[in-house]
Write an enzyme that holds these catalytic residues in place. Structure first.
Site, short mmCIF file in Angstrom:
data_model
loop_
_atom_site.label_atom_id
_atom_site.label_comp_id
_atom_site.label_asym_id
_atom_site.label_seq_id
_atom_site.Cartn_x
_atom_site.Cartn_y
_atom_site.Cartn_z
CG ASP A 92 -2.11 1.06 1.35
OD1 ASP A 92 -1.88 1.85 0.25
OD2 ASP A 92 -2.77 1.26 2.22
CG ASP A 271 -5.99 -5.45 2.28
OD1 ASP A 271 -5.55 -4.81 3.18
OD2 ASP A 271 -6.39 -4.31 1.52
#
Length: 376
Positions: A92, A271
């Protein structure tokens, strides 16, 4: 990176496929355990591979940049070498973490100035710098730098935020395309589709992302306070535009129900910290329903944690023993709960994949949700 669709459900948008990366194949739909600072909390890499059977894990740019730092990671040969994980990694961009520092950051056209939550030191993230950091981390899939607006943002704020995110996305693409991977394998950028809960903004964001023709796409800014039905509606809006032949990643979502509803709407990758975070607090997801292992009712229950025996902890430990560990604040209890919950999430997406191939996904989803959402 290559994505091959294998099957599509006849009664929904659910589909399954194989995503091939420089570190191996990912069978979708997939759940990705979160390893924010280079480790999935309380879980060994061996357990992730052999028992949980994770095919990809996440790292976070913000946290890894601050500690251990990109110089250490680059000296180690990238995160794969540093944490002994030889399968795919997604990072990320750190955008969500930076923007959550409400009182310690300043957004500008150039990027974001922020202070570290560790020592208060001052830093700046620009789209270009975030691409360079992720190159050094060495993830197979890297995320664009974006602003993640609150779920209750008004239209004007959401529109201005999206326009900034789009300008930053173009800078991310330009930077990545002008640089080379550092460790001898391909790295792929996923744009993040923002737009809050506004249909026209989500459509505009998706169309802009698709025009940049990347290997896959992410849907961000959901599960941040908006009603669940609005989240599902925005997924549908975006997935009508995103290409069928590329993977779609719904960021930070969520509960088992959220995941199955996302799959039904055409999402491939998920996720969430929920399985490990909730596990460390004594909440277990099982094939029979949800358990609060701290409750006294489990004190003399010597049956397996999950009768389906999803991983080794289910075969070796009883509910009574696990309750004892949690009540005694033993670290092993946190580990067992984390391993089991991750195994459950991976079992859930694997079952979904099999039922998509079998052609009865929606019927299975309806029946399994009744069972796994029951409080035991």
């Amino acid at each position: 990176m290559h994505f091959k669709l294998l099957a599509k459900d006849k009664d929904s948008e659910a589909r399954c496929g194989i995503l091939t990366t420089g570190h191996g194949e990912i069978h979708t739909p997939i759940f990705m355990p979160v390893g924010t600072v280079g480790t999935v909390k309380a879980v060994h890499a061996r357990e992730l591979k052999q028992d949980i059977q994770a095919e990809i894990i996440l790292g976070n740019t913000y946290h890894l940049y601050l500690r251990p730092g990109t110089e250490v990671l680059q000296a180690a040969g990238g995160l794969h070498k540093f944490n002994a994980w030889d399968r795919p990694i997604l990072t990320d961009s750190g955008g969500f973490q930076v923007f959550s520092l409400t009182d310690n950051r300043k957004i500008t056209e150039e990027g974001v100035i922020f202070r570290s939550h560790i020592d208060g030191s001052k830093h700046m993230f620009t789209p270009e710098k975030v691409m360079d950091i992720q190159r050094k981390i060495g993830a197979d899939i890297i995320m664009a730098f974006d602003e993640c607006p609150p779920g209750n943002s008004d239209y004007r704020y959401a529109k201005n935020s999206l326009e900034l995110t789009q300008r930053w996305l173009e800078r991310c693409v330009a930077r990545l395309d002008s640089t080379e991977p550092l460790y001898g394998y391909e790295q792929n950028l996923f744009p993040i589709v923002q737009g809050c809960v506004y249909k026209d903004l989500r459509e505009r964001a998706a169309e802009h992302a698709v025009a940049l023709d990347r290997a896959g796409y992410a849907i961000g800014g959901l599960a941040v306070g908006e009603p669940t039905e609005q989240m599902y509606a925005m997924i549908e809006v975006v997935n009508r535009i995103l290409p069928q032949n590329k993977p779609r990643y719904l960021m930070g979502v969520g509960t088992p129900e959220n995941i199955l509803e996302g799959i039904a709407r055409g999402v491939d990758m998920f996720d969430c910290v929920m399985p490990t975070r909730n596990g460390r607090n004594g909440m277990l997801f099982t094939t029979e329903g949800v358990i609060n292992i701290k409750n006294q009712k489990w004190e003399r229950d010597f049956t397996p944690i999950d009768p389906a025996e999803l991983c080794y902890v289910d075969r070796e430990y009883s509910k009574a023993y696990l309750r004892h560990l949690i009540k005694a604040d033993e670290i092993l209890g946190l580990q067992i709960c984390s391993v089991h919950n991750l195994a459950f999430y991976l079992w859930l997406v694997k079952e979904a994949r099999q039922h998509i191939i079998a052609g009865d996904f929606m019927a299975w989803k309806t029946s399994v949700l009744k069972k796994i959402t029951t409080r035991l």
